[in-house]
Scaffold this active site. Structure first.
Site, PDB file in Angstrom:
ATOM      1  N   ASP A  40       0.809  -1.230   0.000  1.00 25.77           N
ATOM      2  CA  ASP A  40       0.000   0.000   0.000  1.00 25.77           C
ATOM      3  C   ASP A  40       0.837   1.272   0.000  1.00 25.77           C
ATOM      4  O   ASP A  40       0.348   2.335   0.417  1.00 25.77           O
ATOM      5  CB  ASP A  40      -0.967   0.055   1.195  1.00 25.77           C
ATOM      6  CG  ASP A  40      -2.110  -0.938   1.097  1.00 25.77           C
ATOM      7  OD1 ASP A  40      -2.210  -1.627   0.065  1.00 25.77           O
ATOM      8  OD2 ASP A  40      -2.898  -1.030   2.056  1.00 25.77           O
ATOM      9  N   LYS A  85       4.584 -11.165   3.806  1.00 28.31           N
ATOM     10  CA  LYS A  85       3.192 -11.327   3.391  1.00 28.31           C
ATOM     11  C   LYS A  85       3.093 -12.243   2.180  1.00 28.31           C
ATOM     12  O   LYS A  85       3.842 -12.093   1.215  1.00 28.31           O
ATOM     13  CB  LYS A  85       2.599  -9.954   3.065  1.00 28.31           C
ATOM     14  CG  LYS A  85       1.174  -9.999   2.525  1.00 28.31           C
ATOM     15  CD  LYS A  85       0.588  -8.609   2.413  1.00 28.31           C
ATOM     16  CE  LYS A  85      -0.789  -8.642   1.774  1.00 28.31           C
ATOM     17  NZ  LYS A  85      -1.482  -7.334   1.829  1.00 28.31           N
ATOM     18  N   CYS A  94      -3.874  -5.935  -3.483  1.00 22.72           N
ATOM     19  CA  CYS A  94      -2.641  -6.672  -3.213  1.00 22.72           C
ATOM     20  C   CYS A  94      -2.513  -8.083  -3.784  1.00 22.72           C
ATOM     21  O   CYS A  94      -1.573  -8.364  -4.528  1.00 22.72           O
ATOM     22  CB  CYS A  94      -2.388  -6.714  -1.716  1.00 22.72           C
ATOM     23  SG  CYS A  94      -3.783  -7.295  -0.756  1.00 22.72           S
ATOM     24  N   HIS A 102      -0.510 -13.923   1.048  1.00 25.95           N
ATOM     25  CA  HIS A 102      -1.847 -13.529   0.585  1.00 25.95           C
ATOM     26  C   HIS A 102      -2.238 -14.145  -0.756  1.00 25.95           C
ATOM     27  O   HIS A 102      -2.921 -13.520  -1.565  1.00 25.95           O
ATOM     28  CB  HIS A 102      -1.984 -12.006   0.528  1.00 25.95           C
ATOM     29  CG  HIS A 102      -3.372 -11.559   0.904  1.00 25.95           C
ATOM     30  ND1 HIS A 102      -3.864 -10.306   0.600  1.00 25.95           N
ATOM     31  CD2 HIS A 102      -4.378 -12.203   1.577  1.00 25.95           C
ATOM     32  CE1 HIS A 102      -5.108 -10.201   1.065  1.00 25.95           C
ATOM     33  NE2 HIS A 102      -5.436 -11.342   1.657  1.00 25.95           N
ATOM     34  N   LYS A 118      -5.773   3.365  -4.077  1.00 27.95           N
ATOM     35  CA  LYS A 118      -5.900   1.914  -4.030  1.00 27.95           C
ATOM     36  C   LYS A 118      -7.345   1.500  -4.337  1.00 27.95           C
ATOM     37  O   LYS A 118      -8.289   2.091  -3.845  1.00 27.95           O
ATOM     38  CB  LYS A 118      -5.514   1.408  -2.639  1.00 27.95           C
ATOM     39  CG  LYS A 118      -5.715  -0.092  -2.431  1.00 27.95           C
ATOM     40  CD  LYS A 118      -5.367  -0.505  -1.012  1.00 27.95           C
ATOM     41  CE  LYS A 118      -5.612  -2.008  -0.797  1.00 27.95           C
ATOM     42  NZ  LYS A 118      -5.254  -2.451   0.561  1.00 27.95           N
TER      43      LYS A 118
END
Length: 476
Positions: free
Chosen positions: A35, A122, A74, A124, A285
């Site tokens: 981000d 991360k 993301c 994800h 975003k």
């Protein structure tokens, strides 16, 4: 003439990539913020944030002023990094979707080529939503399944004093999350360097994703900001410091000269953070405007990029895998076709103004196609917008996307619409599984789910209910 030699007989020759004097293949480190907006760098003269280490990377390497995340959120962008393909082709429609097991990844390709591979931070891409929790050893979509020998990873964003999973073994850490994962990644990198082994390392930060929590010393310069913004920028201070630790660690290990270090963010900057996160671009975003897609990007590789430079060439996260593959002369079968990215190796020696291959985006019901300075956007139906909308912009004349030029009578906008339509039709085939040998998606990927609603994580609830980052999941 590029020198080449055989690294592993099953893979073939490896390009020395622009240096006759190099004696070994490059180490590769991919670093991604979570981000961080296009405008949040010192080299763009952000009004409050200083990023001396990222600035130093830029001053010593190749800085991209028009680099795009594969998607405005993301998980989709992470899928695009690993595969070189637009996220929708891979089954990763939005955040928290799992990467299809039939996809081919850059980690798998480099592992087959003799690299040691590691993932830190991360992930994800295993179908879980909610604050990041340690990945289970038997998770069928873990980093190990997709080609990583070593991994210290969490399902999603993570922050101060995190709990991480080392190949299924949970470990608690103290301190800033960015500094923690860099320190752990350097242990892996140093081990491979001592063994004379090339390494491929992925460091995916949890910073500066909410919730925001930074050390007191890192927020000291932002006392005039609101609490959220203060901690957001404090996290970026620590993240930048960890980049300095990483660069210093590579030098100490004696491998900085021949390590390709690639930094970018996973999507555009956040709204409601002050000062502005996107450098005045339109959107944030979640949108397919420039502010939602354009991100900071720097590549530092002293052995391969001898002169520092700033380029306006439009590039994207889908280009990462093709670039690495060309550098190492990997066989074409490391990719699953179609590939949306292209190799950027020519940019390492000289600048180019025009990109031959347009960049397509599709996420959250919206689509866009970028063809150099021409950009067409398709905004799907939603609660606020009962009918789809098509927009067309000339970014050279209108970088802030203020003036929609789309018209049924415009040859330029209709030509772009045809390109977008063709690309979307190609993506639809991929979504249906036509790219795979089976001609279908097999096995079906799980629907996104929150970890606190699953049986597999229930045994840990008692230990986690008092952890600050999980409070929102245990309110009831």
């Amino acid at each position: 003439m590029l020198a080449a030699w055989t690294l592993y007989p099953t893979i073939g020759s490896v390009n020395t990539a622009y240096s006759e004097e190099k004696k070994s293949v490059p180490n590769i480190v991919l670093v991604m913020a979570d981000d961080m907006g296009w405008g949040q760098t010192g080299y763009y003269n952000h009004p409050v944030l200083k990023t001396p280490n990222l600035d130093a990377m830029a001053a010593n390497g190749l800085r991209f002023d028009r680099f795009y995340a594969g998607a405005p959120v993301c998980s989709p962008t992470r899928a695009s990094v690993l595969t070189g393909r637009s996220n929708m082709r891979t089954g990763v429609e939005s955040h928290g979707y799992a990467l299809r097991l039939q996809e081919k990844t850059v980690a798998q390709a480099l592992k087959a080529a003799g690299y040691s591979t590691g993932h830190f931070g991360k992930w994800h891409l295993d179908g879980y939503r909610g604050p990041g929790v340690p990945i289970l050893a038997d998770d069928p979509y873990s980093p190990g399944v997709f080609g990583f020998d070593e991994w210290l990873s969490v399902t999603n964003f993570f922050d101060y004093d995190p709990i991480l999973s080392r190949k299924g073994e949970f470990e608690e850490f103290q301190g800033d999350s960015s500094e923690i994962v860099v320190a752990e990644a350097l242990k892996f990198i140093n081990k491979q360097a001592r063994a004379g082994q090339p390494s491929f390392t992925v460091i995916w930060y949890g910073t500066p994703h909410s919730p925001f929590k930074a050390a007191a010393e890192d927020v000291a310069a932002f006392q005039n900001l609101d609490k959220e913004s203060r901690n957001h920028y404090g996290e970026l201070v620590a993240m930048d410091r960890s980049l300095g630790t990483l660069r210093a660690g590579l030098k100490k290990a004696g491998i900085a000269e021949n390590t390709l270090l690639w930094f970018c963010s996973d999507n555009g900057g956040l709204p409601k953070i002050t000062p502005d996160t996107v450098g005045g671009l339109r959107g944030n975003k979640g949108t397919v405007y420039e502010g939602g897609l354009r991100v900071p990007c720097v590549i530092e590789w002293p052995a391969g990029i001898s002169k520092s430079r700033v380029t306006e060439f439009p590039a994207c996260t889908m280009d990462i895998f093709p670039t690495i593959a060309e550098l190492l002369d990997l066989p074409k079968n490391v990719f699953l076709e179609p590939v949306d990215g292209m190799s950027l190796t020519k940019l390492f020696e000289q600048d180019f103004s025009q990109r031959e291959k347009p960049i397509g985006f599709q996420c959250l019901g919206n689509s866009a196609l970028l063809d150099n300075n021409h950009k067409i956007i398709y905004l799907g139906r939603n609660k606020k917008q009962p009918q789809p909308v098509i927009e067309y912009y000339n970014l050279e004349e209108d970088p802030h996307e203020d003036h929609n030029l789309y018209s049924a009578d415009s040859k330029e906008s209709q030509a772009m619409k045809q390109k977008l339509d063709r690309w979307i039709a190609s993506v639809e085939k991929s979504i249906a599984g036509k790219d795979y040998l089976a001609g279908k998606v097999d096995p079906p990927t799980p629907e996104p789910r929150s970890w606190n609603e699953t049986e597999e994580y229930q045994p840990y609830f008692k230990d986690w209910k008092d952890r600050w980052e999980y409070q929102s999941r245990f309110k009831n």
